[in-house]
Design a protein around this motif. Structure first.
Motif, mmCIF file in Angstrom:
data_model
loop_
_atom_site.group_PDB
_atom_site.id
_atom_site.type_symbol
_atom_site.label_atom_id
_atom_site.label_comp_id
_atom_site.label_asym_id
_atom_site.label_seq_id
_atom_site.Cartn_x
_atom_site.Cartn_y
_atom_site.Cartn_z
ATOM 1 N N THR A 252 32.228 29.391 67.490
ATOM 2 C CA THR A 252 31.185 30.254 66.229
ATOM 3 C C THR A 252 32.103 31.841 66.191
ATOM 4 O OG1 THR A 252 29.069 29.268 65.846
ATOM 5 C CG2 THR A 252 29.575 31.387 65.169
ATOM 6 N N HIS A 253 32.663 31.659 68.020
ATOM 7 C CA HIS A 253 32.665 33.556 67.564
ATOM 8 C C HIS A 253 34.291 32.650 67.892
ATOM 9 C CE1 HIS A 253 29.328 35.727 68.185
ATOM 10 N NE2 HIS A 253 28.674 34.552 68.871
ATOM 11 N N LEU A 254 34.753 32.446 68.647
ATOM 12 C CA LEU A 254 36.237 31.624 69.021
ATOM 13 C C LEU A 254 36.675 31.163 67.345
ATOM 14 C CD1 LEU A 254 36.558 29.539 72.613
ATOM 15 C CD2 LEU A 254 36.991 32.062 71.814
ATOM 16 N N VAL A 255 36.164 30.660 66.922
ATOM 17 C CA VAL A 255 36.342 30.562 65.311
ATOM 18 C C VAL A 255 37.059 32.350 64.631
ATOM 19 C CG1 VAL A 255 36.030 29.070 63.212
ATOM 20 C CG2 VAL A 255 35.928 28.202 64.565
ATOM 21 N N GLY A 276 37.146 7.167 78.959
ATOM 22 C CA GLY A 276 38.146 7.353 78.824
ATOM 23 C C GLY A 276 38.085 8.941 79.567
ATOM 24 N N PRO A 277 39.988 9.379 79.197
ATOM 25 C CA PRO A 277 39.992 10.954 78.492
ATOM 26 C C PRO A 277 38.917 11.264 77.544
ATOM 27 C CG PRO A 277 41.583 9.387 78.513
ATOM 28 C CD PRO A 277 40.673 8.165 78.323
ATOM 29 N N ARG A 278 38.483 12.832 77.881
ATOM 30 C CA ARG A 278 37.470 13.070 76.937
ATOM 31 C C ARG A 278 38.165 14.829 76.807
ATOM 32 N NH1 ARG A 278 32.690 10.865 76.074
ATOM 33 N NH2 ARG A 278 33.053 12.260 74.092
ATOM 34 N N THR A 279 38.367 15.350 75.759
ATOM 35 C CA THR A 279 38.186 16.880 75.260
ATOM 36 C C THR A 279 36.633 17.226 75.718
ATOM 37 O OG1 THR A 279 40.088 16.401 74.273
ATOM 38 C CG2 THR A 279 39.224 18.283 73.929
ATOM 39 N N GLY A 280 36.550 18.198 76.342
ATOM 40 C CA GLY A 280 34.923 19.480 75.639
ATOM 41 C C GLY A 280 34.291 19.578 74.427
ATOM 42 N N PRO A 281 33.054 19.691 74.257
ATOM 43 C CA PRO A 281 32.620 20.191 72.688
ATOM 44 C C PRO A 281 33.296 21.484 72.131
ATOM 45 C CG PRO A 281 31.091 20.356 74.668
ATOM 46 C CD PRO A 281 32.471 19.240 75.757
ATOM 47 N N VAL A 282 33.263 22.054 73.020
ATOM 48 C CA VAL A 282 33.745 23.464 72.888
ATOM 49 C C VAL A 282 35.140 23.179 71.903
ATOM 50 C CG1 VAL A 282 34.309 25.726 72.882
ATOM 51 C CG2 VAL A 282 32.718 25.561 73.646
ATOM 52 N N THR A 283 36.418 23.098 72.729
ATOM 53 C CA THR A 283 37.764 23.130 73.205
ATOM 54 C C THR A 283 37.392 21.604 71.134
ATOM 55 O OG1 THR A 283 38.729 23.162 75.007
ATOM 56 C CG2 THR A 283 39.424 22.417 73.196
ATOM 57 N N LEU A 284 36.753 21.087 70.930
ATOM 58 C CA LEU A 284 36.501 19.459 70.154
ATOM 59 C C LEU A 284 36.045 20.209 68.382
ATOM 60 C CD1 LEU A 284 37.855 16.779 69.071
ATOM 61 C CD2 LEU A 284 35.528 16.538 69.946
ATOM 62 N N ASN A 285 35.707 20.985 69.175
ATOM 63 C CA ASN A 285 34.913 21.778 67.295
ATOM 64 C C ASN A 285 36.246 22.848 67.233
ATOM 65 O OD1 ASN A 285 32.539 20.617 67.358
ATOM 66 N ND2 ASN A 285 31.452 21.422 68.670
ATOM 67 N N VAL A 286 36.397 23.783 68.183
ATOM 68 C CA VAL A 286 37.407 24.787 67.998
ATOM 69 C C VAL A 286 38.987 24.262 67.033
ATOM 70 C CG1 VAL A 286 39.259 25.946 68.988
ATOM 71 C CG2 VAL A 286 36.658 26.702 69.758
ATOM 72 N N ILE A 287 39.058 23.220 67.413
ATOM 73 C CA ILE A 287 40.316 22.670 66.897
ATOM 74 C C ILE A 287 39.799 21.397 65.949
ATOM 75 C CG2 ILE A 287 41.870 22.104 69.031
ATOM 76 C CD1 ILE A 287 41.216 18.870 68.958
ATOM 77 N N HIS A 288 38.625 21.748 65.617
ATOM 78 C CA HIS A 288 38.760 20.792 64.032
ATOM 79 C C HIS A 288 38.197 22.204 62.934
ATOM 80 C CE1 HIS A 288 37.835 16.570 64.455
ATOM 81 N NE2 HIS A 288 37.324 16.635 65.630
ATOM 82 N N HIS A 289 38.034 23.601 63.537
ATOM 83 C CA HIS A 289 37.493 24.545 62.484
ATOM 84 C C HIS A 289 38.972 25.521 63.000
ATOM 85 C CE1 HIS A 289 34.378 22.418 61.766
ATOM 86 N NE2 HIS A 289 33.856 22.255 62.895
ATOM 87 N N ALA A 290 39.512 26.048 63.040
ATOM 88 C CA ALA A 290 40.001 27.334 63.608
ATOM 89 C C ALA A 290 40.898 27.293 62.528
ATOM 90 C CB ALA A 290 40.872 27.813 64.461
ATOM 91 N N ARG A 291 41.698 28.129 62.044
ATOM 92 C CA ARG A 291 42.684 28.561 60.960
ATOM 93 C C ARG A 291 43.860 28.454 61.193
ATOM 94 N NH1 ARG A 291 41.125 26.926 55.557
ATOM 95 N NH2 ARG A 291 43.209 26.721 55.877
#
Length: 300
Positions: A252-255, A276-291
């Motif tokens: 929330t705060h990073l976005v 397999g390879p994974r992306t952490g939840p914060v990074t994954l959510n940020v790349i979905h929502h940051a503009r």
């Protein structure tokens, strides 16, 4: 030999915006730009000679379109290209290994417009060991700058902030350095953000009580953040740094911090799971929502 900035292109508006952003970044870093187009065939069905010829023709058209656009908007960049007849995620991940950074369109390279980040881009972010930057369609060079006094977009105003999302439980040099260097190249302010929750605890040294145990003192967290960044302030004395410690969900705060920024920088721990390879939840959510463009920096 210098690593190039690499951009994946497929002719979509997202990938063309990514190629333009990559060209500007290559000029800022005084590096060449290498464009990659991948013909995304299934690995269990090798293409026939005729199909390969068609794919090469289409691929050449895609690369030419990107090159012509870059020539208009960023004529000073040194440019090379490559057509890879391979699955897109594999080809782009492989290209990233030899890149200073890889730039992709944030809706994916396969036209999956139902997702903010497409399956190819997600796969590359999860696997690449070099930084990956995701760029939305419509991003222009003016968008990297602050509006002028009349609120108009301009190339003559200072660059927008570079935002660094920093986890103080595991501050990573590669992520911090990427953010400081990005701010230095732009003459931009670096805004370092750490979001903590009520259960977060960081020990300053073995045997010492951690910050967050007992009463929560925001000043302690601020002091710890300042200490983590001090060596980097010394290394980059020309970079102005603002520091923010907030309580709540990091996504929330990073976005929110990125809403007026030119670039958001986050980390991704290199790890393999049984899936397999994974992306952490914060990074994954940020790349979905940051503009704004998001740089994902892999680290051990």
């Amino acid at each position: 030999m210098s690593r190039p900035v690499v951009a994946g292109v497929d002719g979509s508006p997202e990938s063309l915006a990514a190629a333009e952003w990559a060209a500007r970044e290559a000029v800022r870093r005084d590096l060449p730009l290498h464009l990659v187009h991948a013909s995304d065939w299934a690995p269990d069905r090798a293409p026939s000679a005729a199909a390969s010829a068609v794919r090469r023709h289409v691929g050449r058209g895609v690369l030419r379109k990107a090159e012509e656009r870059i020539a208009r908007t960023c004529p000073g960049v040194r440019l090379t290209d490559e057509h890879a007849e391979a699955p897109a995620a594999a080809a782009l991940t492989n290209a990233a290994h030899n890149a200073e950074l890889l730039v992709l369109g944030s809706r994916g390279l396969g036209g999956f417009t139902g997702f903010v980040v497409g399956s190819v881009a997600r796969a590359v972010v999860a696997r690449a060991t070099r930084p990956v930057v995701l760029v939305e369609a419509g991003q222009r060079s003016e968008d990297e700058h602050l509006p002028d006094e009349d609120g108009n977009m301009s190339l003559l105003t200072p660059y927008r902030d570079v935002v660094l999302g920093l986890d103080l439980s595991d501050p990573c040099d590669e992520v911090i350095e990427f953010a400081f260097e990005a701010a230095r190249l732009r003459g931009a302010t670096l805004h370092a953000v750490h979001a903590r929750d009520d259960a977060s605890t960081v020990a300053l040294a073995p045997g010492e009580p951690g910050i967050g145990e007992g009463p929560r003192h925001e000043e302690e967290w601020r002091a710890f953040l300042a200490a983590v960044l001090q060596n980097w302030r010394d290394k980059y004395p020309g970079v102005e740094v603002n520091e923010t410690v907030v309580n709540g969900r990091a996504t929330t705060h990073l976005v929110r911090a990125a809403s007026g920024a030119g670039l958001l920088v986050v980390g991704r721990r290199v790890r393999e799971t049984h899936l397999g390879p994974r992306t952490g939840p914060v990074t994954l959510n940020v790349i979905h929502h940051a503009r704004c463009p998001v740089a994902v920096v892999a680290h051990d």
